[in-house]
Scaffold this motif. Structure first.
Motif, short mmCIF file in Angstrom:
data_model
loop_
_atom_site.label_atom_id
_atom_site.label_comp_id
_atom_site.label_asym_id
_atom_site.label_seq_id
_atom_site.Cartn_x
_atom_site.Cartn_y
_atom_site.Cartn_z
N VAL A 22 15.11 35.89 82.09
CA VAL A 22 13.90 36.15 81.41
C VAL A 22 13.94 37.54 81.84
CG1 VAL A 22 12.62 35.72 83.71
CG2 VAL A 22 11.31 36.00 81.73
N HIS A 47 4.36 37.48 81.27
CA HIS A 47 5.44 36.94 82.03
C HIS A 47 5.45 35.71 82.53
CE1 HIS A 47 2.58 39.34 84.46
NE2 HIS A 47 3.07 38.72 85.32
N THR A 91 14.79 34.99 86.61
CA THR A 91 15.50 33.59 85.96
C THR A 91 14.28 32.94 85.81
OG1 THR A 91 17.37 33.79 87.34
CG2 THR A 91 17.04 31.85 86.57
N PHE A 92 14.38 32.12 84.82
CA PHE A 92 13.16 31.12 84.36
C PHE A 92 13.75 30.01 83.60
CE2 PHE A 92 9.71 30.07 81.30
CZ PHE A 92 8.99 29.69 82.21
N CYS A 142 9.85 38.78 77.20
CA CYS A 142 8.46 39.17 77.22
C CYS A 142 8.10 40.54 77.44
CB CYS A 142 7.82 38.23 78.48
SG CYS A 142 8.52 38.78 80.22
N ALA A 172 17.51 33.21 76.27
CA ALA A 172 16.67 33.80 77.34
C ALA A 172 15.19 33.93 76.88
CB ALA A 172 17.26 35.28 77.38
N THR A 173 14.36 34.17 77.63
CA THR A 173 12.83 34.31 77.42
C THR A 173 12.87 35.78 77.36
OG1 THR A 173 12.28 32.09 78.65
CG2 THR A 173 10.51 33.80 78.07
#
Length: 247
Positions: free
Chosen positions: A193, A142, A187-188, A177, A174-175
Motif C-alpha cells: 500500500v 489510507h 503492507t495491506f 492512496c 498494490a493499493t
C-alpha cells in the motif's frame, strides 16, 4: 509501465494551491510516464469553480486519472469532471496499457474519515473477479495505521472489508492512496500500500516535532510538494520512487 502518483491538490481558487499544482504538473509533463493518478482531495471545498480549476490544470499528454477525497463533493465533481449528475459513490475502472485501475470512492459526505459503501465493495468484487490484467486499487483514505494520531483518526473505517477482497484476487498489484499528505509505504491485504506525498502541504510526524500535533500545526506549508513514481515491470514486480518537485 510508469505511473506518476500525486494527491491532495486542494485547489481552492487561490494562488498558493494553484502555484503548487502547476509546479507539479509542469514537472510531470516533462517526465516520461504512462499515466498520472491523482488520489483525491482535488478541490478544497468541493465547489464548481474549484473543479473548473481542476479540469484546467490536471491535464497532460498521457491519461490523468482522478478519484474523490473527503474534501470533494460528488455532485459538483460529477458535473464538471464527468459531465454527469448524482450523489452516488464515484467508482471508475480505467484500462491504461496493460494495467487496470479500479478507483474507489471512500468519501463520506460531510465527514473527513472514510468508508467504502456496500455498493462500492460489490463493484470492486465484480471488477476484480473479471480482471484480465494487473490491477491497481485506488482510493483516497489510507487503509493502514500511519502512526500519525491526527491522520489516523480520519482513516478508512472498514479497511478489513477491503483487505479481504484484495487477498482474494492475485491480480491486485498494490493499493494506491492519498489523504496523509505524506509519502508512506506499508503492507495491506498481503500487497503493497503506497501513499502519495501531498501537493498542497506535508503532514508532520509525532517523532519529528516537539509541538503538540493539533489541526492547526500538523501541516507544513513550506515543505516542497512531492510525487511518487510506481514502476510496474513486465514480470509484475513493482518498484516505487518518491521525489520532491523542484521549483
Amino acid at each position: 509501465m510508469i505511473i506518476a502518483h500525486l494527491s491532495d491538490t486542494h485547489l481552492d481558487g487561490g494562488e498558493r494551491a494553484l502555484d503548487r499544482t502547476r509546479r507539479v504538473m509542469r514537472y510531470l509533463r516533462g517526465c516520461r510516464v504512462d499515466v498520472i493518478l491523482v488520489s483525491g482531495d482535488l478541490a478544497d471545498h468541493g465547489e464548481i469553480h474549484e473543479y473548473e480549476q481542476v479540469k484546467a490544470e490536471l491535464t497532460a499528454d498521457v491519461p490523468v486519472l482522478m478519484l474523490p477525497g473527503n474534501h470533494d463533493r460528488r455532485s459538483p465533481y460529477r458535473k464538471v469532471l464527468l459531465d454527469g449528475a448524482g450523489d452516488a459513490p464515484i467508482n471508475q475502472l480505467h484500462r491504461v496499457g496493460g494495467a487496470l485501475f479500479a478507483l474507489c470512492d471512500s468519501s463520506i459526505p460531510g465527514r473527513h474519515d472514510g468508508l467504502l459503501a456496500p455498493e462500492t465493495l460489490a463493484w470492486l468484487r465484480e471488477v476484480l473477479a473479471t480482471a484480465d490484467a494487473p490491477v491497481f486499487v485506488g482510493l483516497h483514505h489510507h487503509p493502514i495505521p500511519l502512526h500519525n494520531p491526527l491522520v489516523d483518526s480520519i482513516g478508512l473505517l472498514n479497511a478489513d472489508d477491503l483487505a479481504a477482497i484484495i487477498q482474494d484476487c492475485p491480480r491486485v498489484v498494490a493499493t494506491l492512496c492519498g489523504h496523509a499528505h505524506a509519502a508512506a509505504a506499508g503492507t495491506f491485504g498481503g500487497r503493497p500500500v503506497l501513499a502519495a506525498p501531498g501537493v498542497v502541504s506535508t503532514t508532520r510526524l509525532p517523532w519529528t516535532t516537539d509541538d503538540e500535533l493539533t489541526w492547526e500545526n500538523t501541516a507544513d506549508l513550506d515543505d516542497v510538494p512531492g510525487v511518487a513514481f510506481h514502476v510496474l515491470a513486465d514480470d509484475g514486480a513493482l518498484t516505487t520512487h518518491f521525489r520532491v518537485v523542484p521549483a
